[in-house]
Scaffold this active site. Structure first.
Site, PDB file in Angstrom:
ATOM      1  N   HIS A  76      43.856  30.633  41.059  1.00 44.94           N
ATOM      2  CA  HIS A  76      42.729  31.690  40.531  1.00 44.94           C
ATOM      3  C   HIS A  76      42.056  31.431  39.336  1.00 44.94           C
ATOM      4  CE1 HIS A  76      41.399  36.125  40.284  1.00 44.94           C
ATOM      5  NE2 HIS A  76      40.865  35.491  41.153  1.00 44.94           N
ATOM      6  N   LYS A  95      40.145  29.828  36.062  1.00 51.89           N
ATOM      7  CA  LYS A  95      38.687  29.487  35.991  1.00 51.89           C
ATOM      8  C   LYS A  95      38.575  28.781  34.504  1.00 51.89           C
ATOM      9  CE  LYS A  95      38.072  33.232  38.635  1.00 51.89           C
ATOM     10  NZ  LYS A  95      39.211  34.250  38.931  1.00 51.89           N
ATOM     11  N   ASP A 106      34.924  16.939  27.098  1.00 46.90           N
ATOM     12  CA  ASP A 106      35.154  15.736  25.903  1.00 46.90           C
ATOM     13  C   ASP A 106      36.619  16.291  25.048  1.00 46.90           C
ATOM     14  OD1 ASP A 106      32.979  14.428  27.106  1.00 46.90           O
ATOM     15  OD2 ASP A 106      31.829  15.055  25.705  1.00 46.90           O
ATOM     16  N   HIS A 138      34.431  43.266  37.488  1.00 50.29           N
ATOM     17  CA  HIS A 138      35.388  42.319  37.771  1.00 50.29           C
ATOM     18  C   HIS A 138      36.068  41.879  36.611  1.00 50.29           C
ATOM     19  CE1 HIS A 138      36.485  38.453  39.780  1.00 50.29           C
ATOM     20  NE2 HIS A 138      36.910  39.070  40.787  1.00 50.29           N
ATOM     21  N   LYS A 170      38.575  41.174  33.445  1.00 46.69           N
ATOM     22  CA  LYS A 170      39.872  41.429  33.239  1.00 46.69           C
ATOM     23  C   LYS A 170      40.309  41.207  31.690  1.00 46.69           C
ATOM     24  CE  LYS A 170      39.508  38.406  37.057  1.00 46.69           C
ATOM     25  NZ  LYS A 170      38.679  39.058  37.842  1.00 46.69           N
ATOM     26  N   ASP A 186      45.000  47.725  19.879  1.00 45.74           N
ATOM     27  CA  ASP A 186      44.806  48.204  18.715  1.00 45.74           C
ATOM     28  C   ASP A 186      43.870  47.406  18.003  1.00 45.74           C
ATOM     29  OD1 ASP A 186      47.167  49.923  18.795  1.00 45.74           O
ATOM     30  OD2 ASP A 186      48.421  48.250  17.843  1.00 45.74           O
TER      31      ASP A 186
END
Length: 475
Positions: free
Chosen positions: A221, A223, A228, A393, A395, A400
């Protein structure tokens, strides 16, 4: 031949034998589940499914119930070779004093050091993220390592693919990992074109007919993009048009980061491990270790092969560190009992705990299961918000004034236990303030759920939430 088969089918003993075999299979699977000494909640969920829906439960267990914990993704020897070639920085600068227990935890269970000196750009819209990514990809001169759960064959996917193919033809080494289940609907011709242009592309845990049941449950899952050895991307956005036009929703909200600095080497190490797992190649690509900013980062990864549920452990430690506030955005809220109790404990201690999830989800089952936890949260004083403008969507975990986490990890059982995930812990007042600003903007477009109103929801909805919740540990 056909007459002989029909004769057997008429025999009473045939059905008796078939029934006994079926019952013994169910009992055997239940004994295997109990013998694995898993989390009791999860074991009970599987046993409940097998007892209530034996036929369906048996099929589900074959496909989704197997355990690969403590199996090595790569050998220790390969791990040492990767670390030597990537040359991750040996940092002597400690994490901020109040978060040193958290930083030590990450170092202990993941071997991921605290890395200061990074510059971080935060994207809350797909348009800006992919505009930036496309520009960086076009400037690549040495290598591009790109990894997405979904790499869609649509307008955006073809634009990114065209850039990658152009760079490959120009002599840039381009490697692509895509999840085979996540990109299951994408035509093989889409990736074949990339390969013909000189791109090395691998599906993670390729699913084929015969070993289908051994791979379908474990999904990569993550991404991540490394360009470079100078620039890195990590977050929750896949390559798909929905991040630009919302798909079937008016809006598709997510969060992604662009990183420059020593932490890019940690992203490279994560990619290199996955690449070696699929291709057996040990990447030899150096990353710049020069400071680019003032932000301290730690990259955290998790997967079903890990000894520890590493990201769940890190989230638990971060929640326990909170003194003023905990803001959480997640598309699916199916927390393990320990994390649910930690959030309730924080709220009951006077900490401002807010959880935001979508009002309308892309999965009705996960939506009902997520909402089954709302009443327990409200009783502890946790503020619940349902995002109205579209599909949330994102996450993001904000603690704090100077701690946050962004990545691919949903706040649910699947992300913590079954998926290969990647997040980054951010130690920065500046980044925290920016993420908090985005959260509060989303909050202003959300409906807050109050206890009295929530009690008035239809009985049918309550019943469905309770039924679906039984499956929460295995969803």
């Amino acid at each position: 031949m056909m007459e002989a088969i029909l004769e057997i089918l008429r025999e009473p003993w045939f059905y008796t034998t078939l029934s006994l075999t079926y019952v013994l299979s169910i009992i055997t699977v239940i004994l295997v589940i109990l013998g694995e000494n898993r989390n009791p909640v999860k074991s009970l969920a599987w046993v409940t499914v097998l007892i209530l829906f034996p036929a369906v439960g048996l099929v589900l267990y074959i496909f989704f119930g197997r355990n690969i914990k403590n199996k090595r993704m790569i050998s220790r020897r390969t791990k040492r070779r990767l670390l030597k070639k990537i040359k991750r920085p040996r940092n002597s600068t400690p994490a901020p004093a109040e978060y040193r227990p958290l930083a030590r935890l990450v170092q202990t269970i993941l071997g991921s050091p605290y890395l200061p000196g990074n510059e971080v750009e935060i994207f809350s819209t797909g348009a800006k993220k992919f505009e930036s990514l496309a520009a960086d990809l076009r400037r690549a001169s040495k290598f591009i390592n790109l990894q997405y759960y979904i790499f869609q064959d649509d307008e955006l996917g073809r634009e990114i693919a065209d850039i990658l193919m152009e760079r490959a033809r120009a002599g840039v080494k381009v490697r692509v990992i895509y999840d085979h289940v996540g990109s299951f609907r994408v035509s093989s011709d889409f990736f074949k074109r990339m390969k013909e242009a000189g791109i090395e592309a691998y599906p993670f845990f390729k699913v084929t007919f015969l070993p289908f049941a051994s791979k379908v449950n474990w999904r990569n899952h993550r991404k991540i993009v490394i360009i470079d050895g100078q620039i890195g991307y990590i977050g929750g956005m896949n390559v798909a048009n929905r991040y630009l036009d919302g798909g079937k929703f008016p809006l598709w909200r997510d969060c992604h980061l662009r990183i420059e600095g020593p932490a890019v080497s940690a992203l490279q190490y994560s990619f290199a491990r996955d690449w070696n797992f699929m291709s057996n190649e040990v990447l030899d690509q150096e990353c710049s270790l020069e400071p680019k900013g003032k932000i301290g980062l730690q990259v955290i990864t998790g997967g079903p092969m890990s000894q520890w549920n590493s990201i769940a452990h890190v989230f638990m430690r971060a929640i326990l560190e909170a003194k003023k506030r905990i803001y959480l955005q997640t598309p699916y809220f199916l927390p393990p009992e320990s994390l649910l109790k930690a959030l309730q404990n924080a709220s009951l201690s006077g900490i401002d705990v807010r959880i935001m999830m979508p009002s309308k989800s892309d999965s009705w089952m996960l939506s009902f299961s997520s909402r089954s936890y709302i009443a327990e949260c409200l009783r502890a004083g946790i503020k619940i918000y349902l995002f109205e403008p579209g599909m949330l969507h994102s996450k993001v975990l904000i603690i704090d004034d100077d701690l946050a986490s962004v990545g691919s990890t949903n706040f649910d059982f699947r992300s913590f236990e079954h998926n290969f995930e990647a997040n980054v812990i951010i130690y920065s007042q500046e980044a925290n303030a920016r993420l908090r600003e985005v959260f509060l903007a989303d909050q202003s477009a959300s409906e807050r759920i109050y206890p009295d109103a929530w009690k008035q929801r239809p009985r049918f909805q309550r019943a469905l939430e309770s039924i679906v919740r039984l499956l929460a540990p295995i969803l």
